[in-house]
Design a protein around this motif. Structure first.
Motif, PDB file in Angstrom:
ATOM      1  N   ARG A 161       0.849  -1.195   0.000  1.00 56.65           N
ATOM      2  CA  ARG A 161       0.000   0.000   0.000  1.00 56.65           C
ATOM      3  C   ARG A 161       0.885   1.246   0.000  1.00 56.65           C
ATOM      4  N   SER A 162       2.005   1.153  -0.688  1.00 58.64           N
ATOM      5  CA  SER A 162       2.949   2.269  -0.697  1.00 58.64           C
ATOM      6  C   SER A 162       2.409   3.431  -1.511  1.00 58.64           C
ATOM      7  N   VAL A 163       2.884   4.601  -1.158  1.00 58.73           N
ATOM      8  CA  VAL A 163       2.505   5.822  -1.854  1.00 58.73           C
ATOM      9  C   VAL A 163       3.775   6.441  -2.415  1.00 58.73           C
ATOM     10  N   VAL A 164       3.769   6.721  -3.710  1.00 57.01           N
ATOM     11  CA  VAL A 164       4.867   7.433  -4.355  1.00 57.01           C
ATOM     12  C   VAL A 164       4.408   8.876  -4.523  1.00 57.01           C
ATOM     13  N   VAL A 165       5.242   9.817  -4.120  1.00 63.18           N
ATOM     14  CA  VAL A 165       4.891  11.233  -4.225  1.00 63.18           C
ATOM     15  C   VAL A 165       5.738  11.875  -5.322  1.00 63.18           C
ATOM     16  N   ILE A 166       5.052  12.456  -6.298  1.00 65.84           N
ATOM     17  CA  ILE A 166       5.708  13.146  -7.406  1.00 65.84           C
ATOM     18  C   ILE A 166       5.690  14.646  -7.102  1.00 65.84           C
TER      19      ILE A 166
END
Length: 78
Positions: free
Chosen positions: A42-47
């Protein structure tokens, strides 16, 4: 006169479940008929779309929005 002023603007866009959008995941889902369910990641990548941008546009200034197809230019208009 009308003008637009931005000072030290930052925009971060979270991308949820980015691992589910990989080529590997897409091929695996096709191979097994979409029967793969993996909720462990459930990882979140932030751009970081904008990082400390300062901009002053005075009356009569022109602005162009440039980007490749699919970059999200249409979303700039709301």
């Amino acid at each position: 006169m009308p003008s637009i002023r931005l000072k030290d603007v930052c925009v971060d866009l979270p991308i949820y479940n980015s691992s589910g959008r990989s080529l590997k995941s897409a091929l695996l889902a096709q191979a097994v008929g979409g029967r793969v369910a993996d909720d462990r990641d459930r990882s979140v990548v932030v751009i970081s779309a904008l990082n400390h941008v300062t901009l002053n546009l005075e009356h009569g200034s022109r602005v162009a929005i440039i980007g490749s197809n699919g970059a999200g230019k249409t979303n700039c208009y709301g």
